[in-house]
Design a protein around this motif. Sequence first.
Motif, PDB file in Angstrom:
ATOM      1  N   GLY A 248     -32.110 -30.926  48.015  1.00  0.00           N
ATOM      2  CA  GLY A 248     -31.834 -29.912  47.298  1.00  0.00           C
ATOM      3  C   GLY A 248     -33.033 -30.003  46.552  1.00  0.00           C
ATOM      4  N   PHE A 249     -33.068 -30.702  45.455  1.00  0.00           N
ATOM      5  CA  PHE A 249     -33.962 -31.051  44.473  1.00  0.00           C
ATOM      6  C   PHE A 249     -35.219 -30.259  44.872  1.00  0.00           C
ATOM      7  CE2 PHE A 249     -36.964 -33.850  40.907  1.00  0.00           C
ATOM      8  CZ  PHE A 249     -36.604 -32.509  40.018  1.00  0.00           C
ATOM      9  N   ALA A 250     -35.930 -31.016  45.504  1.00  0.00           N
ATOM     10  CA  ALA A 250     -37.507 -30.705  45.945  1.00  0.00           C
ATOM     11  C   ALA A 250     -37.202 -29.809  46.374  1.00  0.00           C
ATOM     12  CB  ALA A 250     -37.517 -32.042  47.292  1.00  0.00           C
ATOM     13  N   SER A 251     -36.166 -29.036  47.617  1.00  0.00           N
ATOM     14  CA  SER A 251     -36.051 -27.968  47.623  1.00  0.00           C
ATOM     15  C   SER A 251     -36.195 -26.607  47.017  1.00  0.00           C
ATOM     16  CB  SER A 251     -35.246 -27.081  48.768  1.00  0.00           C
ATOM     17  OG  SER A 251     -35.016 -27.914  48.787  1.00  0.00           O
ATOM     18  N   TRP A 252     -35.360 -27.468  45.786  1.00  0.00           N
ATOM     19  CA  TRP A 252     -36.077 -26.531  44.059  1.00  0.00           C
ATOM     20  C   TRP A 252     -37.216 -26.563  43.244  1.00  0.00           C
ATOM     21  CZ3 TRP A 252     -36.176 -28.011  38.969  1.00  0.00           C
ATOM     22  CH2 TRP A 252     -36.121 -27.245  37.650  1.00  0.00           C
ATOM     23  N   VAL A 253     -38.408 -27.720  43.837  1.00  0.00           N
ATOM     24  CA  VAL A 253     -39.121 -27.877  42.804  1.00  0.00           C
ATOM     25  C   VAL A 253     -40.407 -27.098  43.863  1.00  0.00           C
ATOM     26  CG1 VAL A 253     -40.998 -29.388  42.751  1.00  0.00           C
ATOM     27  CG2 VAL A 253     -38.608 -30.273  41.734  1.00  0.00           C
ATOM     28  N   SER A 254     -40.285 -26.919  45.734  1.00  0.00           N
ATOM     29  CA  SER A 254     -40.975 -26.005  45.604  1.00  0.00           C
ATOM     30  C   SER A 254     -40.797 -24.971  45.643  1.00  0.00           C
ATOM     31  CB  SER A 254     -40.696 -26.580  47.785  1.00  0.00           C
ATOM     32  OG  SER A 254     -41.788 -27.650  47.560  1.00  0.00           O
ATOM     33  N   SER A 255     -39.612 -24.545  45.178  1.00  0.00           N
ATOM     34  CA  SER A 255     -39.658 -22.630  44.812  1.00  0.00           C
ATOM     35  C   SER A 255     -40.686 -21.969  44.281  1.00  0.00           C
ATOM     36  CB  SER A 255     -38.189 -22.932  44.713  1.00  0.00           C
ATOM     37  OG  SER A 255     -37.224 -23.235  43.808  1.00  0.00           O
ATOM     38  N   LEU A 256     -40.622 -23.230  42.955  1.00  0.00           N
ATOM     39  CA  LEU A 256     -41.030 -22.763  41.373  1.00  0.00           C
ATOM     40  C   LEU A 256     -42.421 -21.990  41.992  1.00  0.00           C
ATOM     41  CD1 LEU A 256     -39.850 -25.753  38.880  1.00  0.00           C
ATOM     42  CD2 LEU A 256     -39.233 -23.919  39.956  1.00  0.00           C
ATOM     43  N   VAL A 257     -43.161 -23.274  43.361  1.00  0.00           N
ATOM     44  CA  VAL A 257     -44.687 -22.566  43.584  1.00  0.00           C
ATOM     45  C   VAL A 257     -44.308 -21.144  43.831  1.00  0.00           C
ATOM     46  CG1 VAL A 257     -46.737 -23.416  44.587  1.00  0.00           C
ATOM     47  CG2 VAL A 257     -44.969 -24.768  43.691  1.00  0.00           C
ATOM     48  N   ARG A 258     -43.369 -20.820  45.392  1.00  0.00           N
ATOM     49  CA  ARG A 258     -43.562 -19.809  45.727  1.00  0.00           C
ATOM     50  C   ARG A 258     -42.275 -19.835  46.658  1.00  0.00           C
ATOM     51  NH1 ARG A 258     -48.292 -20.404  46.712  1.00  0.00           N
ATOM     52  NH2 ARG A 258     -49.651 -19.011  44.943  1.00  0.00           N
ATOM     53  N   GLU A 259     -41.096 -18.955  45.887  1.00  0.00           N
ATOM     54  CA  GLU A 259     -39.346 -18.725  46.518  1.00  0.00           C
ATOM     55  C   GLU A 259     -39.789 -19.310  48.266  1.00  0.00           C
ATOM     56  OE1 GLU A 259     -41.190 -16.676  45.299  1.00  0.00           O
ATOM     57  OE2 GLU A 259     -40.188 -15.344  43.465  1.00  0.00           O
ATOM     58  N   VAL A 260     -40.325 -18.198  48.533  1.00  0.00           N
ATOM     59  CA  VAL A 260     -40.356 -19.419  50.360  1.00  0.00           C
ATOM     60  C   VAL A 260     -40.137 -20.675  50.421  1.00  0.00           C
ATOM     61  CG1 VAL A 260     -42.667 -19.173  50.739  1.00  0.00           C
ATOM     62  CG2 VAL A 260     -40.805 -18.161  52.854  1.00  0.00           C
ATOM     63  N   TYR A 261     -41.226 -21.326  49.439  1.00  0.00           N
ATOM     64  CA  TYR A 261     -41.293 -22.572  49.896  1.00  0.00           C
ATOM     65  C   TYR A 261     -40.186 -22.914  49.638  1.00  0.00           C
ATOM     66  CZ  TYR A 261     -46.411 -22.106  49.681  1.00  0.00           C
ATOM     67  OH  TYR A 261     -47.501 -21.635  49.760  1.00  0.00           O
ATOM     68  N   PHE A 262     -39.067 -23.045  49.061  1.00  0.00           N
ATOM     69  CA  PHE A 262     -37.398 -23.031  49.149  1.00  0.00           C
ATOM     70  C   PHE A 262     -37.161 -23.927  49.889  1.00  0.00           C
ATOM     71  CE2 PHE A 262     -33.258 -23.046  49.291  1.00  0.00           C
ATOM     72  CZ  PHE A 262     -32.350 -24.016  48.299  1.00  0.00           C
ATOM     73  N   LEU A 263     -37.391 -22.875  51.575  1.00  0.00           N
ATOM     74  CA  LEU A 263     -36.612 -23.390  52.779  1.00  0.00           C
ATOM     75  C   LEU A 263     -37.303 -24.864  53.193  1.00  0.00           C
ATOM     76  CD1 LEU A 263     -36.191 -19.730  54.624  1.00  0.00           C
ATOM     77  CD2 LEU A 263     -34.336 -21.906  53.475  1.00  0.00           C
ATOM     78  N   ILE A 264     -38.782 -24.794  52.622  1.00  0.00           N
ATOM     79  CA  ILE A 264     -39.187 -25.821  53.683  1.00  0.00           C
ATOM     80  C   ILE A 264     -38.783 -27.460  53.731  1.00  0.00           C
ATOM     81  CG2 ILE A 264     -41.948 -27.418  53.572  1.00  0.00           C
ATOM     82  CD1 ILE A 264     -42.893 -24.791  53.446  1.00  0.00           C
ATOM     83  N   PRO A 265     -38.686 -28.122  52.522  1.00  0.00           N
ATOM     84  CA  PRO A 265     -38.559 -29.606  52.294  1.00  0.00           C
ATOM     85  C   PRO A 265     -36.827 -29.638  53.181  1.00  0.00           C
ATOM     86  CG  PRO A 265     -38.472 -28.637  50.211  1.00  0.00           C
ATOM     87  CD  PRO A 265     -39.695 -27.498  50.847  1.00  0.00           C
ATOM     88  N   LEU A 266     -35.785 -28.343  53.007  1.00  0.00           N
ATOM     89  CA  LEU A 266     -34.519 -27.964  53.442  1.00  0.00           C
ATOM     90  C   LEU A 266     -34.302 -28.497  54.540  1.00  0.00           C
ATOM     91  CD1 LEU A 266     -31.592 -27.876  51.824  1.00  0.00           C
ATOM     92  CD2 LEU A 266     -32.060 -25.027  52.623  1.00  0.00           C
ATOM     93  N   ILE A 267     -35.486 -27.585  55.104  1.00  0.00           N
ATOM     94  CA  ILE A 267     -35.467 -27.555  57.068  1.00  0.00           C
ATOM     95  C   ILE A 267     -35.895 -29.082  57.106  1.00  0.00           C
ATOM     96  CG2 ILE A 267     -36.706 -27.173  58.848  1.00  0.00           C
ATOM     97  CD1 ILE A 267     -36.641 -24.430  57.486  1.00  0.00           C
ATOM     98  N   VAL A 268     -37.452 -29.312  57.018  1.00  0.00           N
ATOM     99  CA  VAL A 268     -38.379 -31.037  57.416  1.00  0.00           C
ATOM    100  C   VAL A 268     -36.523 -32.312  57.035  1.00  0.00           C
ATOM    101  CG1 VAL A 268     -39.456 -32.394  56.528  1.00  0.00           C
ATOM    102  CG2 VAL A 268     -40.182 -30.608  56.876  1.00  0.00           C
ATOM    103  N   GLY A 269     -36.105 -32.315  55.287  1.00  0.00           N
ATOM    104  CA  GLY A 269     -34.863 -33.389  55.000  1.00  0.00           C
ATOM    105  C   GLY A 269     -34.001 -33.394  56.350  1.00  0.00           C
ATOM    106  N   ILE A 270     -33.292 -32.388  56.826  1.00  0.00           N
ATOM    107  CA  ILE A 270     -32.236 -32.594  57.786  1.00  0.00           C
ATOM    108  C   ILE A 270     -32.958 -32.263  59.002  1.00  0.00           C
ATOM    109  CG2 ILE A 270     -30.400 -30.641  58.311  1.00  0.00           C
ATOM    110  CD1 ILE A 270     -30.506 -29.249  55.374  1.00  0.00           C
ATOM    111  N   GLY A 271     -33.835 -31.977  59.231  1.00  0.00           N
ATOM    112  CA  GLY A 271     -34.109 -31.615  60.792  1.00  0.00           C
ATOM    113  C   GLY A 271     -35.325 -32.574  61.375  1.00  0.00           C
TER     114      GLY A 271
END
Length: 450
Positions: A248-271
């Motif tokens: 969740g923290f990594a997703s938030w950090v990524s979202s600071l760059v562009r909102e759409v990036y929030f989903l990437i660490p989430l998908i990668v971490g889980i999937g």
Amino acid sequence: MLSANQLLRNTGNLFPIQVSFFIAASFGLYLAVLSLSNEEMNNGTSILIATSGGLIAIFFFYFMLQKYFVVSILKYALLFYLIRLSIGIVHYLIFLEPDYFRHSSSDFSYLDEYMWLFDSMDMFAAGTAGTADADTVAGYAAENKNYEMIYLMSFLFYFGGVKALSVATFNSLVTVYAAFLIYFISLKINENSRNAIFCFLIVLLQPFEMITSILSRDTFGQMLVLYSVFLLVFFFSSNGLFKIVIIGFASWVSSLVREVYFLIPLIVGIGTNIVYSVIYNFRNFKKSNLIAFIFALIGLVALTPILIEIFLGRFLNVDFLSKIIALPVSFIYSVVGPFPWTQVLYQVTGYEYHIPGYLTSVFNLTLFLSLLIFLVNIRPSRSQFMILLIFSLFYLSGILVYGGKHTVYYSIAVPLLALFDSNSRIFIFFSRFIMVFIFFLILNFIYLSR
């Protein structure tokens, strides 16, 4: 005496926390030195102070973690910090303010996007100092899609006065931080010091945002993206609630760059484990993985409305169907880059900005070739597969949302591909780079001679 990769292997969750702390501490040290500058100080003196702050920050970070580094790392970090900074200074003096060093203020006038960033940083710095109207500051915050990043960058003006070239020292410094992060990622995943040094140099040598005096957020953004990848890699083997918190923290950090990036660490971490098992170990695919996947999918579906509203709100009017249909063309455009390179001939405003963009496309294609050679000969490990998945999602999101027309948007995670360069030799890499560059030049000459 243990090698750097052996030391990393023996560290637990404390190491990434140490790295995070020392990045923050060294950046704080940089700002402390920068605070010796002020609004009335001559710009030349100010840039010397800011440059010294960056050098001290690099020294500090290196010595706090020196047992994990090879000795040559420090000299490369200092050298390329100064090289990238010099490129930014020369660019600024040629294209923006030739008399910059004669004054104590910045008469910044360039493309609208960069002027807006300059004004926003100035406004947020004034807001922090309490010298600006709160409603005006709030209005600037509402208008900026990356408010948190710009607010952090505004501390350059808050501590050092409104000096445009302070940005060049900052961009050069965060590029060195990004290089340190990918060095650690390589040691963790590949356990190979030579590849780690190669990855370190790739980040420092990359043409990506090479003109450090341009007021863009992408250099800082790349460092944040690589930091989120760093967290995922080092906490990949963790279990339970702690891992979910890190994702969740990594997703938030990524979202600071562009909102759409929030989903990437989430998908990668889980999937990652699930996708890797399906592709490479389908016979050993566990029922527990399937159950975890189903629960994760249900949770994602349940959260979709919230995630769309918070992180994808500004993309709701984008016709994604047409973007998907155009993916083949967008992909080709993203590989070729700003082709043909006619901006130099036309002398349009900001044409020099396309020079590093063009070189970045050649750089990217060279790394793609290294990846292709790796995949033909070697099956990626589970951790390497995670990196591939991360890169693919960042790249896909860049060309899907922006049609492959903004080089920096899909290039932000490309340095991760250096992890797959089996040779890990700069000479071989740049031999390929020169061949690709010549090929691109031939295509340009053919196009322009029509």
